[in-house]
Enzyme design. Structure first.
Site, PDB file in Angstrom:
ATOM      1  N   ASP A  92      39.324  18.557  19.828  1.00 54.44           N
ATOM      2  CA  ASP A  92      39.186  18.885  21.245  1.00 54.44           C
ATOM      3  C   ASP A  92      39.384  20.383  21.425  1.00 54.44           C
ATOM      4  O   ASP A  92      40.039  21.045  20.605  1.00 54.44           O
ATOM      5  CB  ASP A  92      40.166  18.085  22.094  1.00 54.44           C
ATOM      6  CG  ASP A  92      41.611  18.538  21.917  1.00 54.44           C
ATOM      7  OD1 ASP A  92      42.072  18.548  20.757  1.00 54.44           O
ATOM      8  OD2 ASP A  92      42.274  18.882  22.914  1.00 54.44           O
ATOM      9  N   GLU A 156      44.765  17.515  21.679  1.00 53.94           N
ATOM     10  CA  GLU A 156      45.864  18.459  21.452  1.00 53.94           C
ATOM     11  C   GLU A 156      45.939  19.504  22.557  1.00 53.94           C
ATOM     12  O   GLU A 156      47.015  19.842  23.046  1.00 53.94           O
ATOM     13  CB  GLU A 156      45.688  19.146  20.094  1.00 53.94           C
ATOM     14  CG  GLU A 156      46.898  19.959  19.644  1.00 53.94           C
ATOM     15  CD  GLU A 156      46.917  21.391  20.166  1.00 53.94           C
ATOM     16  OE1 GLU A 156      47.992  22.022  20.153  1.00 53.94           O
ATOM     17  OE2 GLU A 156      45.851  21.879  20.619  1.00 53.94           O
TER      18      GLU A 156
END
Length: 451
Positions: A92, A156
């Site tokens: 991500d 994250e």
């Protein structure tokens, strides 16, 4: 790079690595599904799962984590009796911010001036490619001497804790002798660095109310308590005259004993405008790695355009507090909330709410894994000695893993050196760093297996 066979193999694989990173960067995998389609993150997760299967990983799975995102897991068995190493990265990414400010499209990997530009190129899709390069180089030069688990997180950057909670519910999944977190970076391009400490973080929302509704500033201003002014006062109380963070009861005088950060270099890295002073006291390393740091992330108040001549009835802010190693984040949160409440002026009504938290981290640098990495770095970066640095940011998963597997050694390396400008516009990765760190990781796995 030297004539080491592993290094030669990595060099030969760089064109493939660039093509793969181009494909991975193309996914707009921001784990905020109000802004970006979920399908973009799912596409990146499936791409990584397919890559792991191609490399021979077993038990490859796209894991649905409790925060509604997906992480990718795979296991590559090693020789009988071999140690197990967990390799971590995340796919991500941060939103690209102002896309018009990018010199080239943020989700198209573009080579310019010897660097590869694109959102996630360094943080941390490049980390995924780094792990794959290291493993491929070992397979081509005698095989992988350890068992390898790989976990690639999907949220994250959002800090929503999905993988942390999943790991706590499935503690056997990520168990390993050593964990390599590929989400940090060298202190400078070409200077091999392991990150040994991380600051934790707490997020607190503070709401200040003084009136039942806004009032005409001409009719009531001067006596009616202004909520926005009260909020400004309480936020100002979080800093001393020199800009140092001052939260009542929170120590802010720790010293950093490792690699130091030259002030002029910091000013250049941070792009401080001419005439503006650095804030705080002590060395730069003290300030950003060893001490707490408060930041006001946002304020809800009327924008300048369209503002009316009114005394504000209410205002709120989001406050971040970076928590240094050795300080409990939960305790720091309570101190921050108590400080905000105690320093709100004029008897204004104040409410605080914690909305996020992560503990700081400190690694054991005396472990055999660090010796193995130092030897690997010396080969990958000829003439350079591995350095220890801190990082002001947070990787909450580190503490979860340290808690779940107290016997595991944890190392943090990666591609996010200052020129990478992670989280900013025009993020980029140095292909030279990708090459050298892939060599270092491969040689580390070989050294560690031999210990």
């Amino acid at each position: 790079m030297s004539s080491n066979p592993v290094a030669e193999t990595v060099a030969s694989l760089l064109p493939r690595a660039k093509a793969e990173l181009t494909e991975l960067v193309a996914f707009k995998s921001v784990a905020d599904f109000d802004q970006y389609p979920r399908s973009e993150s799912e596409g990146a997760a499936n791409w990584i799962a397919d890559a792991l299967r191609t490399e021979g990983f077993q038990d490859v799975a796209v894991l649905d984590t409790p925060d509604g995102t997906q992480s990718v897991y795979g296991y590559l068995p090693g020789p009988e009796g071999a140690k197990t190493v967990l390799l971590y990265a995340h796919y991500d990414v941060q939103p690209p911010l102002d896309e018009a400010a990018w010199a080239t499209p943020p989700f198209e990997l573009t080579e310019r001036d010897g660097r590869w530009y694109g959102r996630g190129s360094a943080d941390c899709k490049g980390g995924v490619i780094m792990h794959l390069l290291a493993l491929r180089a070992l397979k081509a030069n005698g095989g992988i001497p350890v068992g390898v688990k790989m976990i690639v997180e999907g949220s994250e950057e959002q800090g929503t804790g999905g993988l942390e909670r999943y790991a706590e519910d499935h503690p056997e999944l990520l168990a390993a002798d050593t964990i390599v977190i590929g989400d940090a970076g060298n202190f400078r391009v070409g200077l091999p660095t392991v990150t040994t400490t991380l600051r934790g973080m707490t997020l607190v929302r503070v709401q200040v109310d003084t009136l039942e509704g806004n009032l005409h500033s001409g009719q009531f201003g001067g006596a009616a308590p202004d909520a926005l002014a009260a909020l400004i006062r309480v936020l100002d109380s979080l800093r001393a005259e020199d800009g140092s963070t001052t939260v009542d009861g929170l120590a802010s005088d720790a010293r950093w004993e490792g690699l130091q950060y030259d002030e002029a270099a910091f000013r250049a890295d941070a792009k401080v405008v001419d005439g503006a002073e650095l804030i705080g006291s002590g060395t730069v390393a003290d300030r950003i790695w060893a001490r707490p740091a408060v930041t006001v992330l946002g304020i809800d108040c009327p924008p300048v355009i369209g503002a009316t001549p009114s005394v504000q009835a209410g205002a709120r802010a989001l406050v971040s507090l970076r928590v240094p190693p050795g300080t409990d984040a939960a305790g720091a949160t309570k101190l921050l909330q108590a400080h905000l409440e105690a320093h709100t002026p004029w008897g204004a009504r104040v409410r605080t709410e914690q909305i996020g938290q992560g503990q700081p981290f400190r690694a054991d640098t005396s472990s055999p894994a660090y010796a193995a990495m130092a030897g690997a770095m010396a080969v990958a970066y000829p003439g350079q000695e591995m350095q220890y640095a801190g990082q002001g940011g947070s990787i909450p998963l580190c503490n979860t893993l340290a808690s779940l597997y107290p016997g595991a050694e944890i190392l943090l390396i990666g591609l996010s050196e200052p020129e990478a400008q992670i989280h900013a516009v025009n993020e980029s990765v140095s292909p030279d760093e990708l090459e050298r760190l892939s060599v270092a990781e491969a040689l580390f796995l070989r050294n560690y297996a031999a210990n």
